[in-house]
Design an enzyme around this catalytic site. Structure first.
Site, PDB file in Angstrom:
ATOM      1  N   CYS A 207       0.835  -1.202   0.000  1.00  0.00           N
ATOM      2  CA  CYS A 207       0.000   0.000   0.000  1.00  0.00           C
ATOM      3  C   CYS A 207       0.875   1.259   0.000  1.00  0.00           C
ATOM      4  O   CYS A 207       1.986   1.261   0.527  1.00  0.00           O
ATOM      5  CB  CYS A 207      -0.870   0.014   1.253  1.00  0.00           C
ATOM      6  SG  CYS A 207      -2.041  -1.347   1.342  1.00  0.00           S
ATOM      7  N   CYS A 210       2.331   2.413   3.429  1.00  0.00           N
ATOM      8  CA  CYS A 210       3.245   1.537   4.174  1.00  0.00           C
ATOM      9  C   CYS A 210       4.399   1.024   3.329  1.00  0.00           C
ATOM     10  O   CYS A 210       5.010   0.010   3.668  1.00  0.00           O
ATOM     11  CB  CYS A 210       2.470   0.348   4.743  1.00  0.00           C
ATOM     12  SG  CYS A 210       1.114   0.834   5.807  1.00  0.00           S
ATOM     13  N   CYS A 233       1.866  -9.156   6.369  1.00  0.00           N
ATOM     14  CA  CYS A 233       0.549  -8.605   6.681  1.00  0.00           C
ATOM     15  C   CYS A 233      -0.397  -9.638   7.273  1.00  0.00           C
ATOM     16  O   CYS A 233      -1.515  -9.313   7.626  1.00  0.00           O
ATOM     17  CB  CYS A 233      -0.083  -7.979   5.453  1.00  0.00           C
ATOM     18  SG  CYS A 233      -0.354  -9.153   4.156  1.00  0.00           S
TER      19      CYS A 233
HETATM   20  S1  SF4 Z   1      -1.505  -1.326   7.361  1.00  0.00           S
HETATM   21 FE1  SF4 Z   1      -1.695  -2.982   5.817  1.00  0.00          FE
HETATM   22  S2  SF4 Z   1      -3.689  -2.699   4.786  1.00  0.00           S
HETATM   23 FE2  SF4 Z   1      -3.261  -0.840   5.981  1.00  0.00          FE
HETATM   24  S3  SF4 Z   1      -2.382   0.581   4.500  1.00  0.00           S
HETATM   25 FE3  SF4 Z   1      -0.658  -0.502   5.486  1.00  0.00          FE
HETATM   26  S4  SF4 Z   1      -0.209  -2.363   4.259  1.00  0.00           S
HETATM   27 FE4  SF4 Z   1      -2.214  -1.502   3.617  1.00  0.00          FE
END
Ligand code: SF4
Length: 249
Positions: A207, A210, A233
């Site tokens: 994402c 992150c 994740c």
């Molecule tokens: S915490 Fe996980 S789902 Fe949320 S934005 Fe970051 S990578 Fe994506």
């Protein structure tokens, strides 16, 4: 391989035990063929369209033009990733199945506060990745992933064919013993499309919130969840622990 085709779809560790040892000697293409023959439309490739995933997609297209491919769309992906998804659909003539969180980004913000990923990334990954995956896998008897043993400690014991006790189905990892060099050699030899961010020091892409580019000498996954002691994740860890481990990507 013919003798190993199951009369019924395997649905337990016991039923895949005799295949597991054979599978460790198979090529990735052989593993994919076995999965398609054994599970038919009840198996799908899961991908976040990293370099490894692109190898699998290309290999699968040469074995079975009608293979199923799904992704967990967190709605926080890079424009380059969405662009790659369009290119995949066009090149391989398939439609990518997209699984979403039950909560829109706006609903998540109302329920859990602003920028959940910045203060509780495990919860955010659970809501946007793990739960949608669980729902998607409920439709399937087996899933195919592009994880490699050398990516994280969590992945180091993965087998080519294994029982996924966390989600209750067979998990197939055709390139589990490959290294990064083999992945990129396949991509260049077969003219496989890939995420433009890989050419901008993003070896691992998730994402937008992150993921950052890595600096020279850093671990390839150092750009994931920077600032947190988190490398996964939660899609590939065995125990449904709250603190997560990785992603399929
Ligand atoms: S915490 Fe996980 S789902 Fe949320 S934005 Fe970051 S990578 Fe994506």
């Amino acid at each position: 391989m013919k003798d190993l085709v199951q009369p019924t779809i395997p649905n337990s560790q016991v039923q895949i035990a005799h295949v597991q040892d054979f599978a460790e000697t198979w090529t990735p293409q052989h593993v994919l063929s076995w999965a398609f023959q054994t599970f038919g439309r009840n198996v799908a490739i899961s991908s976040a369209f990293g370099a490894e995933g692109m190898v699998l997609i290309d290999m699968a297209s040469r074995i079975n033009r009608d293979f199923r491919l799904f992704t967990i769309d967190t709605e926080f992906l890079f424009p380059e990733t969405y662009n790659l998804m369009d290119r995949i659909e066009e090149k391989y003539g398939i439609s990518i199945e997209r699984a979403y969180s039950a909560l829109s980004p706006e609903e998540q913000q109302r329920a859990h506060g602003e920028a959940l990923w910045s203060h509780n990334p495990d919860l955010c990954c659970n809501l946007r990745k793990v739960e949608p995956l669980r729902r998607k896998l409920g439709e399937l008897s087996a899933w195919i992933t592009s994880i490699r043993r050398d990516q994280t400690s969590v992945r180091s014991a993965a087998k080519r064919v294994e029982w996924d006790a966390k989600f209750g189905l067979v998990k197939v990892n055709p390139i589990v013993d490959w290294n990064s060099k083999q992945v990129w050699r396949y991509i260049h030899d077969h003219d496989v499309p890939y995420n433009a961010l890989h050419d901008q020091d993003y070896p691992s892409i998730g994402c937008t919130h992150c993921t950052r580019a890595v600096r020279p000498g850093e671990d390839p996954r150092a750009g994931r969840w920077p600032g947190f002691n988190k490398t996964e994740c939660g899609l590939h860890i065995i125990e449904p622990a709250a603190a997560a481990a990785e992603c399929g990507d």
